[in-house]
Design a protein around this motif. Structure first.
Motif, PDB file in Angstrom:
ATOM      1  N   HIS A  63       0.841  -1.196   0.000  1.00 35.51           N
ATOM      2  CA  HIS A  63       0.000   0.000   0.000  1.00 35.51           C
ATOM      3  C   HIS A  63       0.875   1.244   0.000  1.00 35.51           C
ATOM      4  CE1 HIS A  63       1.005  -0.640   4.238  1.00 35.51           C
ATOM      5  NE2 HIS A  63       0.822   0.665   4.401  1.00 35.51           N
ATOM      6  N   LEU A  98      -7.871   2.593   6.250  1.00 35.49           N
ATOM      7  CA  LEU A  98      -7.455   1.992   4.996  1.00 35.49           C
ATOM      8  C   LEU A  98      -8.567   2.213   3.984  1.00 35.49           C
ATOM      9  CD1 LEU A  98      -5.130   0.346   3.786  1.00 35.49           C
ATOM     10  CD2 LEU A  98      -6.486  -1.686   4.241  1.00 35.49           C
ATOM     11  N   LEU A 100      -9.759   1.886  -0.238  1.00 44.16           N
ATOM     12  CA  LEU A 100      -9.484   1.233  -1.513  1.00 44.16           C
ATOM     13  C   LEU A 100      -9.687   2.245  -2.630  1.00 44.16           C
ATOM     14  CD1 LEU A 100     -11.119  -2.291  -1.152  1.00 44.16           C
ATOM     15  CD2 LEU A 100      -8.709  -1.668  -1.007  1.00 44.16           C
ATOM     16  N   ARG A 106      -4.585  -0.310  -2.253  1.00 40.82           N
ATOM     17  CA  ARG A 106      -4.801   0.018  -0.841  1.00 40.82           C
ATOM     18  C   ARG A 106      -4.055   1.311  -0.510  1.00 40.82           C
ATOM     19  NH1 ARG A 106      -5.468  -4.623   2.729  1.00 40.82           N
ATOM     20  NH2 ARG A 106      -3.722  -3.818   3.919  1.00 40.82           N
ATOM     21  N   GLU A 108      -3.361   3.787   2.794  1.00 41.95           N
ATOM     22  CA  GLU A 108      -3.484   4.047   4.226  1.00 41.95           C
ATOM     23  C   GLU A 108      -3.627   5.554   4.416  1.00 41.95           C
ATOM     24  OE1 GLU A 108      -1.047   3.445   8.421  1.00 41.95           O
ATOM     25  OE2 GLU A 108      -0.332   2.441   6.605  1.00 41.95           O
TER      26      GLU A 108
END
Length: 118
Positions: A63, A98, A100, A106, A108
């Motif tokens: 991510h 988190l 999407l 992903r 953060e």
């Protein structure tokens, strides 16, 4: 300083990904003429390069992390636009979540970065 991260995004998801990152405070910037097939976004000197790929590689746990101003308001803006956001356990005494991005990347979201290591 990290200058940029490049993420693979299906061509059909590029504009939705731009909208996602704009909600995080990034703005579209013009790439050099030799890199026009990519879409670049920038905030405070850090860039995200959206790389069109018909079958993008989406890491299962990899991510990118973005410190966002007004954490709670940013989470609500994302949710209000239909993006999936999951609050996560706090680290360093600051909220994080988190999200999407379009295409499954992903991201953060951090209210604050950890204190600098000395």
């Amino acid at each position: 300083m990290l200058h940029h991260v490049g993420i693979e995004v299906a061509p059909a998801d590029i504009e939705a990904a731009v909208a996602f990152f704009e909600l995080l405070g990034f703005e579209r910037v013009e790439p050099p003429a030799t890199l026009q097939k990519y879409t670049w976004l920038e905030r405070d000197g850090t860039q995200v390069h959206l790389m069109p790929e018909e079958e993008p590689t989406i890491p299962s746990s990899g991510h990118l992390a973005v410190v966002v101003p007004a954490f709670e308001a940013t989470v609500e803006r994302l949710r209000g636009r239909g993006f999936e956001v999951e609050l996560k356990r706090e680290h360093w005494g600051a909220p994080r979540a988190l999200a999407l991005a379009p295409g499954g990347q992903r991201v953060e979201l951090m209210a604050a970065p950890p204190a600098a290591q000395t």
